[in-house]
Design a protein around this motif. Structure first.
Motif, PDB file in Angstrom:
ATOM      1  N   ARG A 187       0.852  -1.191   0.000  1.00 50.72           N
ATOM      2  CA  ARG A 187       0.000   0.000   0.000  1.00 50.72           C
ATOM      3  C   ARG A 187       0.882   1.233   0.000  1.00 50.72           C
ATOM      4  NH1 ARG A 187      -5.259  -0.079   1.528  1.00 50.72           N
ATOM      5  NH2 ARG A 187      -5.188   1.977   2.449  1.00 50.72           N
ATOM      6  N   SER A 343      -5.475  11.558  -0.334  1.00 52.78           N
ATOM      7  CA  SER A 343      -5.033  11.184   1.014  1.00 52.78           C
ATOM      8  C   SER A 343      -4.895   9.668   1.065  1.00 52.78           C
ATOM      9  CB  SER A 343      -6.078  11.631   2.041  1.00 52.78           C
ATOM     10  OG  SER A 343      -5.847  10.964   3.268  1.00 52.78           O
ATOM     11  N   THR A 348      -5.329  10.186  10.839  1.00 54.93           N
ATOM     12  CA  THR A 348      -6.674  10.701  11.059  1.00 54.93           C
ATOM     13  C   THR A 348      -6.886  12.139  10.566  1.00 54.93           C
ATOM     14  OG1 THR A 348      -6.717   9.276  12.975  1.00 54.93           O
ATOM     15  CG2 THR A 348      -8.488  10.885  12.796  1.00 54.93           C
ATOM     16  N   ARG A 351      -6.960  12.116   6.701  1.00 57.28           N
ATOM     17  CA  ARG A 351      -8.001  11.250   6.143  1.00 57.28           C
ATOM     18  C   ARG A 351      -9.392  11.822   6.399  1.00 57.28           C
ATOM     19  NH1 ARG A 351      -6.995   7.067   9.238  1.00 57.28           N
ATOM     20  NH2 ARG A 351      -8.501   7.786  10.769  1.00 57.28           N
TER      21      ARG A 351
ATOM     22  N   ALA B  44      -0.180   6.296  13.360  1.00 54.61           N
ATOM     23  CA  ALA B  44      -1.223   6.567  12.377  1.00 54.61           C
ATOM     24  C   ALA B  44      -2.365   7.413  12.931  1.00 54.61           C
ATOM     25  CB  ALA B  44      -1.770   5.257  11.810  1.00 54.61           C
ATOM     26  N   CYS B  45      -2.841   7.110  14.128  1.00 48.44           N
ATOM     27  CA  CYS B  45      -4.103   7.723  14.554  1.00 48.44           C
ATOM     28  C   CYS B  45      -3.947   9.160  15.032  1.00 48.44           C
ATOM     29  CB  CYS B  45      -4.761   6.885  15.642  1.00 48.44           C
ATOM     30  SG  CYS B  45      -3.924   6.978  17.237  1.00 48.44           S
ATOM     31  N   ARG B  46      -2.778   9.522  15.501  1.00 45.71           N
ATOM     32  CA  ARG B  46      -2.441  10.859  16.000  1.00 45.71           C
ATOM     33  C   ARG B  46      -3.191  11.206  17.285  1.00 45.71           C
ATOM     34  NH1 ARG B  46       1.864  10.646  13.226  1.00 45.71           N
ATOM     35  NH2 ARG B  46       2.321  12.880  13.099  1.00 45.71           N
ATOM     36  N   TRP B  94     -12.655  14.062  14.622  1.00 47.62           N
ATOM     37  CA  TRP B  94     -12.477  13.532  13.270  1.00 47.62           C
ATOM     38  C   TRP B  94     -12.928  12.070  13.198  1.00 47.62           C
ATOM     39  CZ3 TRP B  94      -7.182  16.201  13.571  1.00 47.62           C
ATOM     40  CH2 TRP B  94      -7.236  17.438  12.937  1.00 47.62           C
ATOM     41  N   MET B  95     -12.543  11.305  14.222  1.00 45.87           N
ATOM     42  CA  MET B  95     -12.925   9.893  14.196  1.00 45.87           C
ATOM     43  C   MET B  95     -14.437   9.749  14.232  1.00 45.87           C
ATOM     44  SD  MET B  95     -10.090   8.102  16.428  1.00 45.87           S
ATOM     45  CE  MET B  95      -8.547   7.808  15.598  1.00 45.87           C
ATOM     46  N   ILE B 152     -12.655   3.160  12.893  1.00 41.93           N
ATOM     47  CA  ILE B 152     -11.959   4.450  12.995  1.00 41.93           C
ATOM     48  C   ILE B 152     -10.606   4.396  12.288  1.00 41.93           C
ATOM     49  CG2 ILE B 152     -13.082   5.234  15.102  1.00 41.93           C
ATOM     50  CD1 ILE B 152     -10.335   4.224  16.461  1.00 41.93           C
ATOM     51  N   THR B 153     -10.372   3.333  11.526  1.00 39.34           N
ATOM     52  CA  THR B 153      -9.178   3.270  10.673  1.00 39.34           C
ATOM     53  C   THR B 153      -7.881   3.368  11.474  1.00 39.34           C
ATOM     54  OG1 THR B 153     -10.577   4.594   9.208  1.00 39.34           O
ATOM     55  CG2 THR B 153      -8.435   3.966   8.365  1.00 39.34           C
ATOM     56  N   TYR B 155      -5.967   0.691  11.913  1.00 38.98           N
ATOM     57  CA  TYR B 155      -5.084  -0.318  11.300  1.00 38.98           C
ATOM     58  C   TYR B 155      -4.626  -1.415  12.257  1.00 38.98           C
ATOM     59  CZ  TYR B 155      -4.830   2.700   7.209  1.00 38.98           C
ATOM     60  OH  TYR B 155      -5.144   3.459   6.124  1.00 38.98           O
ATOM     61  N   SER B 172      -6.391  -4.282   4.261  1.00 34.07           N
ATOM     62  CA  SER B 172      -7.003  -2.963   4.136  1.00 34.07           C
ATOM     63  C   SER B 172      -7.087  -2.643   2.652  1.00 34.07           C
ATOM     64  CB  SER B 172      -6.181  -1.913   4.880  1.00 34.07           C
ATOM     65  OG  SER B 172      -4.803  -2.145   4.730  1.00 34.07           O
ATOM     66  N   PHE B 173      -8.207  -2.076   2.281  1.00 34.19           N
ATOM     67  CA  PHE B 173      -8.455  -1.779   0.873  1.00 34.19           C
ATOM     68  C   PHE B 173      -8.794  -0.300   0.718  1.00 34.19           C
ATOM     69  CE2 PHE B 173      -9.688  -6.138   1.732  1.00 34.19           C
ATOM     70  CZ  PHE B 173      -9.059  -6.844   0.717  1.00 34.19           C
ATOM     71  N   SER B 175      -8.562   3.868  -0.184  1.00 39.53           N
ATOM     72  CA  SER B 175      -7.759   4.900   0.480  1.00 39.53           C
ATOM     73  C   SER B 175      -8.665   6.043   0.896  1.00 39.53           C
ATOM     74  CB  SER B 175      -6.663   5.389  -0.463  1.00 39.53           C
ATOM     75  OG  SER B 175      -7.240   5.948  -1.613  1.00 39.53           O
ATOM     76  N   SER B 176      -8.043   7.175   1.190  1.00 36.34           N
ATOM     77  CA  SER B 176      -8.758   8.355   1.639  1.00 36.34           C
ATOM     78  C   SER B 176      -9.641   7.976   2.829  1.00 36.34           C
ATOM     79  CB  SER B 176      -9.573   8.924   0.482  1.00 36.34           C
ATOM     80  OG  SER B 176     -10.125  10.159   0.835  1.00 36.34           O
ATOM     81  N   ASN B 177     -10.856   8.520   2.883  1.00 34.61           N
ATOM     82  CA  ASN B 177     -11.658   8.145   4.047  1.00 34.61           C
ATOM     83  C   ASN B 177     -12.565   6.952   3.743  1.00 34.61           C
ATOM     84  OD1 ASN B 177     -13.556   9.350   2.447  1.00 34.61           O
ATOM     85  ND2 ASN B 177     -14.652  10.316   4.144  1.00 34.61           N
ATOM     86  N   VAL B 179     -11.127   3.734   3.566  1.00 28.64           N
ATOM     87  CA  VAL B 179     -10.303   2.546   3.796  1.00 28.64           C
ATOM     88  C   VAL B 179     -11.185   1.462   4.421  1.00 28.64           C
ATOM     89  CG1 VAL B 179      -8.236   1.592   4.854  1.00 28.64           C
ATOM     90  CG2 VAL B 179      -8.270   3.982   4.152  1.00 28.64           C
TER      91      VAL B 179
END
Ligand SMILES: Cc1cc2nc3c(=O)[nH]c(=O)nc-3n(C[C@H](O)[C@H](O)[C@H](O)COP(=O)(O)O)c2cc1C
Ligand code: SF4
Ligand code: SF4
Ligand code: SF4
Ligand code: FES
Lengths: 425, 905
Positions: A187, A343, A348, A351, B44-46, B94-95, B152-153, B155, B172-173, B175-177, B179
């Protein structure tokens, strides 16, 4: 005026084949480096030349090359990758070099590979650059035939295999670590840094990712030396730069000019000014991920140092010009829709934040905006800044939004107040 | 010790931690999603943002992700700084942009990490006003439910499933929002550890499917600390009960064994206690052909004691799946001379060999933690994924651990998970897995296949390389010798290698060979450990009982004039051939079978006595490493069923006139530990029923437990008095000590603000390390080690094919070979089917295709089975499914003729 990068380029004629390229002085730098310079000398020369990466971030190329481990204990397998993904909106400088003089890129890659001890190199090419692919593949074949690629190049111990890889097509693949993942068939999400690619890159091996334009500078630095190269620039930064202008100007295009040429000169002299009946409103100096500049900034020299000094970025140096008859919100929406779409979906803020931004801008442009939308957009522009997201895509997306919100404040308010886009009749 | 300052307070840290790990380890509340102690950091999630300051003067700081930032001495950070604090709330918002705001109808509600973290960040009002994106859900099989809109992506799921558990069919498939996390099409998740997704996923996307079918909230479950009943590793579990049914099993963190992960058999297999096959009432059958009739507990007692009092000779047949206490009670009733192990011939032999090896030393046994941290591993023969699944996962964890060590050489921190994975690409060069057929560790370990005898020869050759006192098998080819040399070279360099084998191939030489390797290493001064996968959960416990082999009883059965045999929680049809089983019943007039469910021995016995299962009774197991662990009853039935030991005790009281024998579990434990010397350490370590904290017992129910009166309102308006548990410090109540009990007594993990499984953070000294109230493990074979080494000699001969015959070995299946797990509803939808596995070469020669029906003839007995092709299997051997329902017991390894079945289709 010296135009080392484009001296061989004549679009009508097509690129030089290897014989003509050599006749025009091509591959001399490889002879010189391989026969008379130690790899470390090459790196040192590049470092001293002051060449800064042309991919947008403007990091010293010599410094990056110096970060690749060398010597006995270093990995025997190392990779060089030419970043030819060029998906930055409004940017077409690498395309000029790729289509116009493919051997120059190969020569640059040979220099870089020799300096870092890479034995395998890839050109990661934007999926749409079909013509460039054809020309690159032909040139690569010629270079193999003449032993500029392959085993024991020019009878030396230096060997290099080079592959042209077509991207499947995502903007994020231009980000160097996402590019590496994509090249591995994974990916296309960026990797955490550190470790930087020179330590652990493609297949976990030391890897250097360099922009096409950056690489094309290398032969000339080796051939002509540091003082010559430094003198090419107008200001502090060295060399020439391929600048471009797009938008509703008289003569959109790309030109090789001394580094440090002002935005005004680009717009008014080289691009011939705005089209009849249109006024200049603003510009994005280097692709979609840079700040809006107004006429107040037109006299800024377009180089990394001068732009950094006033807290902005040159980016790729290929500007997009906005005129007074085009809706700025429409333009921002267009950009943000692109960024949202591109994106990678890893972190988060980017995205989910960019989708929210795109939804909000769509609503505003469609006359469905609400007063709090401006503060929501402003909050996002602030929150997507550097450090809060995983890679630089989102901060890039935030740049035109943040500056657009302040430069086009009235237009935003008008859209929301009148519940329509005043530019649409 | 390095110190960091968090909001101006100093905290000691451990070298090499990241800021998030350090902060959580000090009990601070810092929200996070993509990080997981078992998965490391990816940034990833921040969600875990903190402010990092240059120095004491800096007040603005720079925001960094705590999970991606190394904690270094003198560092100054803030969790409370307004910038990072509001950013964390923004991340929650955001989540929430796409998240369904319907916690009340979500299966995760009330134990959801997303809920907890959202509350922690303070986010409470969502400004997003646009349409939410939606996804289709997938049908992922009987274990795991999928509800993608709740994603909530973060991963975690794919990272766990692919990178830790080695699965390939979840990804995971897009992208963007958009996924998407799932399979490329609907279908049962293939990995044997898929159930952990339920705990790894911080939201309601992946949830426990059988639990969903009979759903209730976490706080309405009655829970107790328990131990998996379904293999010899003894993973720690938390079963949860409501309305007298076990609704689900969750992981009970034990860093020395299962840490955060169970296998699917352990997670989904225990609902056999809810199965239709449960035996709730005892049955009496006057004559063999009679239909059995139900009898009361009093009648059961009368009938049993009457049979016993008139019996000339009573034998007891113990069980490797019954508790120590039950086996001990039976032994006490019948006397040591009449106590048999209830094992098949080979299990008996192999188990006593294992016991001999681990007792004689000098190699200590390995816990799963030792396996995870070993610097070299050799597996000889055992198909771990099917016989000791969690051990296979521990090997995968070991490969990750070793990769982290490699990455450290270029300055990549162990927690920087993807960086480690990107840097280390090769398979492990320190883990060797040699099995008869494919072992599902091929992707991470150096692995190859051999005939079991040849594996043993390889083991001997490795040991010979390490110590020439060990005999080198004759006739080994150069290739095999080279392999032995290579493996020996790696093991020789290791400081703490682990040698793994087991009993499932019924090949004693494998045990000898693995002991030789481990001992040869010990001789060199390394602290090599040994690890055997055993047939059942309390196989090792049973081996302490000095029971005689069941085969001995069978030899003397005609002459011995046994009038009564008491079969304890054991189905002899799984231990004896059908012919021998017939002889057993024919020669013993009264067979009394005690068990918690219907099985063949129960069905054939004169008196079938219903006993309670592990969920309703407390008992003790010894796992494969000699670790003594107690599992506690989760609930009591209104129609109380007694534990086997209590039933047997009542019979002893009567027959031996000891009216006050063993009033509670403590008393039988005392007696047992006194009589069985090896167990004395356990007696001192156990918490007695009288144990209290602050004058209180430990409640099995949460303080939110609802419906105490409502549940029985149809019977009485009054709240029933809580039951008194005389056996343990736990109470069947929501009242009691609310703090953290000692590690072995934790009925559930919970802390205010931490309602999800991740509340285990709050119970750990260091996140991912041992628990705060960790008790020292009771491991039986750590002491009595002699330094003297007597290697096993006599290696087997290399396998030689016999023309026209196949040597048949058993093949275990994770889903099916364990009789009780097979009764669980979820697992029953995922059972392996009887089959015979043949090598590719043989199949080609015979022109058999997968699915061809063949007759496998051993002596005069026939099994009609479909062919499965194992390409890698050596020619001349075959693997016959073992222990699956509907398959007769076979005495293996045996030579057999295999012929295409007449009625083949
Ligand atoms: C979203 C994103 C897209 C990028 N796209 C490109 C690209 O198309 N071409 C490129 O050369 N660099 C691109 N970059 C920059 C690269 O990550 C990298 O900095 C560059 O290739 C390094 O080359 P240089 O040192 O020669 O500039 C991109 C960065 C980001 C964050
Ligand atoms: S900012 Fe995050 S989501 Fe956006 S492209 Fe970079 S890593 Fe992917
Ligand atoms: S499904 Fe669960 S674990 Fe997977 S990304 Fe979504 S929220 Fe995270
Ligand atoms: S590995 Fe064994 S002990 Fe652990 S959960 Fe699975 S069956 Fe139970
Ligand atoms: S937990 Fe740190 S970024 Fe996700």
């Amino acid at each position: 005026m010296d135009k080392p990068l484009t001296k061989n380029i004549q679009l009508e004629r097509g690129p030089l084949n290897i014989d003509d390229y050599i006749k025009a002085g091509g591959y001399l730098s490889v002879q010189k480096a391989v026969k008379s310079m130690a790899p470390s000398e090459v790196t040192k020369t590049v470092l001293e030349s002051g060449l800064m990466g042309r991919g947008g971030a403007g990091v010293s190329t010599g410094f990056k090359m110096g970060a690749v481990p060398m010597g006995e204990h270093a990995s025997k397998i190392k990779y060089l990758i030419a970043n030819a993904d060029e998906m930055e909106p409004g940017t077409f400088k690498d395309r000029l070099l790729l289509e116009g003089d493919p051997h120059q890129l190969i020569e640059g890659m040979l220099i870089s590979a020799y300096a870092i001890g890479a034995t395998t190199a890839y050109i990661f090419l934007r999926g749409e650059y079909k013509l460039a692919q054809k020309r690159l593949e032909a040139s690569v074949a010629q270079a193999y035939a003449e032993n500029y690629l392959g085993q024991n190049i020019l009878g030396s111990n230096f060997s290099l295999n080079l592959y042209v890889h077509m991207s499947a097509g995502r903007y994020i693949c231009g980000e160097e670590t996402a590019l590496i993942n994509a090249l591995e068939g994974k990916r296309a999400t960026p990797r955490a840094k550190p470790p930087f690619p020179p330590i652990s890159g493609l297949w976990g091996k030391p890897t250097l990712v360099q922009n096409v334009e950056t690489l094309c500078n290398l032969p000339h630095i080796i051939n002509h030396g540091v003082p010559w190269y430094k003198a090419l620039g107008k200001g502090v930064d060295a060399g020439t730069k391929i600048y471009g202008v797009s938008g509703k100007v008289k003569r959109p295009g790309a030109w090789e000019l001394p580094m440090g040429t002002t935005a005004r000169e680009l717009l008014e002299v080289h691009a011939g000014g705005m089209k009849e009946g249109l006024q200049f409103k603003a510009l994005l100096p280097g692709g979609a991920s840079t700040d809006f500049w107004g006429s107040d900034r037109l006299d800024t020299p377009m180089d990394f140092s001068s732009t950094a000094k006033i807290g902005t970025r040159m980016g790729t140096g290929t500007m997009i010009v906005l005129d007074d008859k085009t809706c700025p919100i429409g333009m921002i929406l267009n950009l943000e829709r692109f960024f949202k779409q591109e994106s990678c979906g890893w972190c988060t803020p980017c995205r989910d934040g960019l989708s929210w931004i795109a939804e909000t801008l769509t609503a505003i442009e469609n006359g469905e905006g609400q007063t709090q939308d401006i503060s929501i957009l402003a909050r996002h522009a602030r929150l997507l800044g550097p450090g809060s997201t995983f890679c630089a895509l989102a901060p890039g997306a935030a740049s035109p939004l943040q500056t657009g919100l302040s430069r086009f404040k009235e237009e935003f308010e008008q859209h929301i107040l009148t519940k329509k886009c005043p530019y649409q009749h | 010790m390095p110190t960091i300052f968090i909001d101006d307070k100093p905290y000691f840290i451990k070298e090499g931690q990241n800021l998030l790990h350090a902060a959580l380890s000090h009990g601070l509340d810092l929200p996070y999603f993509c990080w997981h102690p078992g998965l490391g950091s990816v940034g990833a999630c921040r969600q875990c943002a903190v402010q990092h300051f240059k120095d004491a003067e800096d007040t603005k700081g720079r925001m960094v992700m705590s999970c991606m930032t190394p904690a270094t001495d003198g560092m100054r950070v803030s969790i409370e700084h307004e910038t990072c604090k509001s950013f964390r709330a923004d991340v929650s918002e955001w989540m929430m942009t796409n998240h369904p705001h319907d916690c009340p109808v979500c299966d995760e509600g009330g134990e959801c990490h997303l809920q907890d973290m959202t509350v922690m960040t303070g986010h409470n009002y969502r400004q997003f006003r646009f349409k939410k994106r939606t996804f289709n859900n997938q049908k992922l099989g009987p274990f795991v439910n999928h509800e993608m809109n709740r994603c909530i992506t973060c991963y975690r799921c794919v990272r766990y499933y692919r990178d830790v558990a080695g699965g390939t069919d979840l990804n995971s498939f897009a992208s963007s929002n958009r996924v998407y996390f799932g399979r490329n099409e609907d279908g049962t998740l293939e990995n044997e550890f898929s159930g952990n997704l339920v705990e790894v996923c911080p939201t309601g996307v992946f949830t426990d499917k059988p639990f969903k079918a009979f759903f209730n909230r976490k706080w309405d479950l009655q829970m107790a600390p328990s131990v998996c009943q379904l293999c010899s590793l003894g993973c720690n579990i938390i079963p949860g009960e409501r309305f007298e049914s076990i609704r689900r099993v969750q992981n009970r963190y034990n860093h020395e064994i299962n840490d955060y992960f169970l296998c699917d058999k352990g997670r989904f297999g225990h609902s056999f206690v809810n199965s239709k096959e449960r035996l709730f009432v005892s049955m009496w059958r006057q004559k063999a052909k009679d239909v059995a009739s139900e009898i009361s507990q009093e009648e059961t007692f009368q009938s049993a004691t009457k049979l016993l009092s008139s019996s000339k000779r009573t034998v007891g047949i113990g069980s490797p799946r019954a508790s120590l206490e039950a086996n001990f009670a039976l032994r006490t009733l019948v006397g040591e001379d009449n106590f048999y192990d209830g094992l098949s011939r080979h299990d008996s032999v192999l188990l006593s060999k294992v016991k001999q090896i681990v007792q004689r030393g000098p190699a200590l046994t390995a816990s799963l933690q030792n396996v995870k941290e070993a610097d070299a591993i050799l597996v000889l023969g055992e198909d771990l994924i099917n016989t000791a699944p969690r051990l296979a996962l521990a090997i995968r964890q070991n490969v990750i651990h070793m990769a982290q060590k490699k990455a450290a050489a270029v300055g990549i921190a162990a927690w920087n998970d993807l960086a480690v994975r990107n840097f280390v690409r090769e398979k492990s060069d320190t883990v060797f897995v040699v099995t008869a057929s494919k072992n599902k560790l091929e992707d991470v370990a150096a692995s190859f296949q051999l005939h079991p005898d040849n594996i043993a020869c390889l083991g001997y050759a490795i040991a010979h390389e390490l110590n020439s006192e060990v005999e080198l098998p004759k006739g080994m080819d150069a290739d095999l010798l080279a392999k032995a040399r290579l493996i020996a070279a790696v093991l020789r360099e290791a400081k703490n290698p682990v040698i793994i084998s087991g009993t499932s191939l019924y090949t004693e030489a494998l045990l000898d060979a693995s002991a030789n390797v481990a001992w040869a290493l010990c001789r060199q001064g390394s602290s090599a450990r040994i690890c055997y996968a055993l047939p059942e959960a309390n196989s090792m416990g049973l081996s302490l009982m000095n029971a005689k082999p069941l085969s001995l009883l069978m030899e003397e059965i005609v002459a011995s004039k046994v009038s009564v045999a008491i079969v304890l929680e054991n189905d002899l049809s799984r231990r004896l051939s059908s012919e021998n089983l017939g002889i057993f019943f024919k020669n013993i007039p009264s067979v009394i079978a005690l068990d918690s469910f219907q099985q063949q021995t129960v069905r054939q016995s004169k008196l079938a006595v219903a006993t309670c299962s592990f969920s309703e009774g407390t008992g003790t197991f010894v796992n494969n490493e000699g670790r003594v662990q107690r599992y506690y009853s989760v609930f009591e039935r209104k129609e109380k069923i007694l534990e086997s030991w209590r039933i047997l005790r009542d019979w002893i009281r009567k027959s031996k006139k000891k009216a006050s024998l063993w009033k509670n579990l403590d008393e039988i434990t005392d007696d047992m530990c006194r009589e069985i010397d090896t167990l004395s350490a356990f007696d001192q370590a156990i918490y007695r029923a009288s144990f209290q904290i602050d004058g209180q017992k430990i409640p099995r129910e949460t303080n939110g437990y609802s419906g105490r009166t409502a549940m029985v309102a149809n019977l009485t308006m009054h709240e029933p008095k809580p039951l008194v548990d005389v056996d343990s410090p736990l109470a069947h109540s929501m009242e009691g000590y609310e703090g953290q009990p000692p590690s072995s007594l934790i009925p559930f993990f919970w802390e205010p603000g931490w309602n999800s499984v991740q509340s285990v953070n709050k119970y750990q000294k260091e996140i991912g390390g041992e628990l705060k109230n960790q008790q020292p493990a009771v491991r039986l074979f750590d002491k009595q080690k002699s330094k003297k080494i007597v290697f096993f000699q006599r290696p087997p001969s290399l396998f030689k094919q016999q023309s026209g015959k196949w040597q048949i070995f058993p093949r275990y299946f994770i889903f099916g070979s364990e009789e009780r797990a097979a009764l669980s509803l979820a697992i029953s939808e995922h059972l392996s089917v009887p089959c015979i596995g043949i090598g590719h070469e043989d199949a080609q020669k015979q022109k058999w295709l997968p699915g061809s029906m063949v007759n496998v003839e051993i002596d005069s007995k026939k099994w009609r089975l479909p062919v499965v092709i194992h390409p890698e299997l050596e020619s001349g051997m075959a693997l016959m499914a073992h222990g699956l329902a509907g398959m007769d017991y076979a005495e293996l390894p045996s030579y057999a003729c295999i012929r295409l079945s007449e009625s083949a289709t």
